[in-house]
Design an enzyme around this catalytic site. Sequence first.
Site, PDB file in Angstrom:
ATOM      1  CG  ASN A 102    -140.634 -65.696 -42.579  1.00 46.63           C
ATOM      2  OD1 ASN A 102    -141.408 -64.981 -41.957  1.00 46.63           O
ATOM      3  ND2 ASN A 102    -140.239 -65.412 -43.804  1.00 46.63           N
TER       4      ASN A 102
ATOM      5  CG  HIS B 182    -132.073 -67.148 -41.927  1.00 45.89           C
ATOM      6  ND1 HIS B 182    -132.528 -68.443 -42.086  1.00 45.89           N
ATOM      7  CD2 HIS B 182    -132.649 -66.435 -42.920  1.00 45.89           C
ATOM      8  CE1 HIS B 182    -133.338 -68.496 -43.131  1.00 45.89           C
ATOM      9  NE2 HIS B 182    -133.443 -67.295 -43.654  1.00 45.89           N
TER      10      HIS B 182
ATOM     11  CD  GLN C 174    -135.788 -63.040 -45.318  1.00 46.24           C
ATOM     12  OE1 GLN C 174    -135.619 -62.413 -46.341  1.00 46.24           O
ATOM     13  NE2 GLN C 174    -136.685 -63.994 -45.218  1.00 46.24           N
TER      14      GLN C 174
END
Length: 372
Positions: A182, A195, A197
Amino acid sequence: MTLTTNIRKTVTELADGRQLIYFDDCETSLATARDIRDERPLGDRAASGTMRLDALTGDWVAIAGHRQNRTFKPPADECPLCPPGSGMVPSEIPATDYDVVVFENRFPSFSVKASPAAHASSCFQERPAAGRCEVVCFTSDHSAHFSSLSKSRARTVIEAWVDRTLALSALPDVEAVFCFENRGQEIGVTLHHPHGQIYAYPYVPPRTAQVLARAHAHHAGTGRLLGADILAQELADGARIVSSGEHWTAYVPFAARWPVEVHLTPHRDVPDLPALTSPERDELAEIYLDLLRRLDGYYVNTDGSAVELPYIAGWHQAPVRQGREVSRLYLQIMSVLRAPGRLKYLAGSESGVGGWVNDVAPERIAARLREV
Ligand SMILES: [Zn+2]
């Protein structure tokens, strides 16, 4: 441990027992030794919650009340994903620097340590939210973006996705592994450090199940893979192609539902990321970076500067235990931005009944992405 192309992998543990794994670039300047211990007084690790079945639709919903306490938009000098330095809050990452690092989420939606189910009736089914949630840091540089990474670094991230897909698929309760990023406040990102996930679900998520049912029906009727036929027809049509290489093609889907949406698919029939060959992973690093840079030039502000496009990028992989023979890997990138400063909200029709309306013709999205 050395993975393919000399990408080095080091497995360690955080103070509360969560796993943390370093992946070093093939030409890394980092030292091999990673013996820095996590000395934080973390106490017991948090359990994930439960999953409840929506009896009306048959969809599972993870109920994770503990996640309300998670870190929310900390100031840059308290970023838990930066290597420990001058910050007030100790970092999640013990090493003084890193290339790519993956660790188990401290506030997971799914975990091996899941709360027991308390309800069981015909309409109220509940089960433990077993599985695993991991965080993937793409760089130690707080102000970078995926699109600004080097090709070599993007290649390390791909290797981390492959490694984690294999490891998480081997866990007993896991039915599907989803690697995603995201990007942007508009998407609800709570940490600005670059980052992504990885969610390892204990069930096949609804969209995956829907695509799988369509793929089974197509295969039963034609003997061919749905994903392969879509790619062949997009290539024959050409109007929605964004970019194409030896192993990959990016196109705007025929029935795109978001103001900006792109699918990136391999030319060969592969079910998931681990099935990609080394040359396919190499070209993926290149074509994915090119695609992200095109997205960042998609909209231009009135002062001529490029808009940092908020996006969701997610890898649709075959489920772990079913339908692998008809599933075909693809990456989906979509954005909620329909003009600079204007968001598409999932309002009545989309949120209420899943009836999508897109104000932009997919062919126009593709033409804009090609010219960027
Ligand atoms: Zn940071």
